[in-house]
Design a protein around this motif. Sequence first.
Motif, short mmCIF file in Angstrom:
data_model
loop_
_atom_site.label_atom_id
_atom_site.label_comp_id
_atom_site.label_asym_id
_atom_site.label_seq_id
_atom_site.Cartn_x
_atom_site.Cartn_y
_atom_site.Cartn_z
N LYS A 7 26.78 88.17 20.40
CA LYS A 7 25.95 88.97 21.31
C LYS A 7 25.22 90.07 20.54
CE LYS A 7 29.20 89.48 24.62
NZ LYS A 7 29.84 89.99 25.83
N ASN A 14 16.68 85.79 24.42
CA ASN A 14 16.93 84.67 25.34
C ASN A 14 17.21 83.38 24.58
OD1 ASN A 14 16.42 86.24 27.61
ND2 ASN A 14 14.25 85.73 27.65
N PRO A 30 24.85 77.39 32.19
CA PRO A 30 25.70 78.42 32.80
C PRO A 30 26.96 78.71 31.98
CG PRO A 30 25.12 76.74 34.42
CD PRO A 30 24.62 76.27 33.09
N ALA A 33 25.85 80.88 29.10
CA ALA A 33 25.54 82.22 29.61
C ALA A 33 26.82 83.01 29.90
CB ALA A 33 24.68 82.11 30.88
N GLU A 34 27.78 82.35 30.51
CA GLU A 34 29.04 83.02 30.84
C GLU A 34 29.75 83.51 29.57
OE1 GLU A 34 33.37 81.99 32.82
OE2 GLU A 34 31.65 80.73 33.33
N TYR A 38 25.51 86.62 29.50
CA TYR A 38 24.08 86.54 29.81
C TYR A 38 23.91 86.04 31.25
CZ TYR A 38 21.84 87.00 25.15
OH TYR A 38 21.34 87.45 23.96
N ARG A 39 22.69 86.18 31.77
CA ARG A 39 22.33 85.57 33.05
C ARG A 39 21.88 84.15 32.78
NH1 ARG A 39 17.84 89.73 34.41
NH2 ARG A 39 17.66 89.33 32.21
N PHE A 40 21.99 83.30 33.80
CA PHE A 40 21.51 81.93 33.68
C PHE A 40 20.40 81.70 34.69
CE2 PHE A 40 21.53 77.54 35.26
CZ PHE A 40 21.11 76.90 34.10
N PHE A 41 19.33 81.07 34.22
CA PHE A 41 18.24 80.67 35.09
C PHE A 41 17.93 79.20 34.87
CE2 PHE A 41 17.33 85.20 34.29
CZ PHE A 41 17.26 85.67 35.59
N GLN A 81 12.21 88.24 30.44
CA GLN A 81 13.59 88.71 30.64
C GLN A 81 14.28 88.86 29.29
OE1 GLN A 81 14.67 89.36 33.84
NE2 GLN A 81 12.57 88.82 34.36
N ARG A 83 18.54 88.78 27.57
CA ARG A 83 19.93 88.39 27.81
C ARG A 83 20.05 87.28 28.86
NH1 ARG A 83 19.90 93.57 26.29
NH2 ARG A 83 21.49 94.26 24.82
N SER A 84 19.27 86.22 28.64
CA SER A 84 19.25 85.11 29.59
C SER A 84 19.33 83.78 28.86
CB SER A 84 17.96 85.13 30.42
OG SER A 84 17.83 86.34 31.13
#
Length: 189
Positions: A7, A14, A30, A33-34, A38-41, A81, A83-84
């Motif tokens: 990280k 991203n 996902p 990301a977990e 991070y966020r997941f899109f 964005q 951190r995705s």
Amino acid sequence: MAQDLIKEQLQGVNLFLIGMMGSGKSTVGPLLAEQLGYRFFDADVLIERVAGKAIANIFTEDGEDTFRDLETEVLGHLAAQTRSVIATGGGVVLRRQNWSYLHHGLVIWLDGSLELLLARLQGDEARPLLQVENLEERLGNLLTERQPLYAQADLRFPLQPDQDPLAIAGELLATIPGLLKPQCSAEQN
């Protein structure tokens, strides 16, 4: 603690997952990301929200060009964005403009063989590009067209049959630090 180091090295950059439909971008994303916090899109989900209809309906009612326009628009917003982890659609690599957005992050190609993709996508009725009589021929043609574009990714990750998605995420995490430029290497030398 390895995730903390990764990280820190990523500095919020991203991660864009590219590859053919059926390569597992929406499954691995996902999990990755977990582990990174991070966020997941999922770009396809966001396209459906923007359009107010399913991707299959966008293709049927408005055409593939309209879908590709929406895809570029959504990708532009996602690239802004941080951190995705972003799962893109399989054809995102077809437009040069999309690469300008993808290069805002680290691009990871989940590379599935034709055989693997066929096994995963057999009987899939949700994907408009696959509603053809000869699925193998269609997938083979799409793969041939897109492989040179996918090859522009920062990382190619060859998928194996029956590979666990969590294991894929773990292997990706282990590989990512080797792709990043050391922050203080010039000062240390």
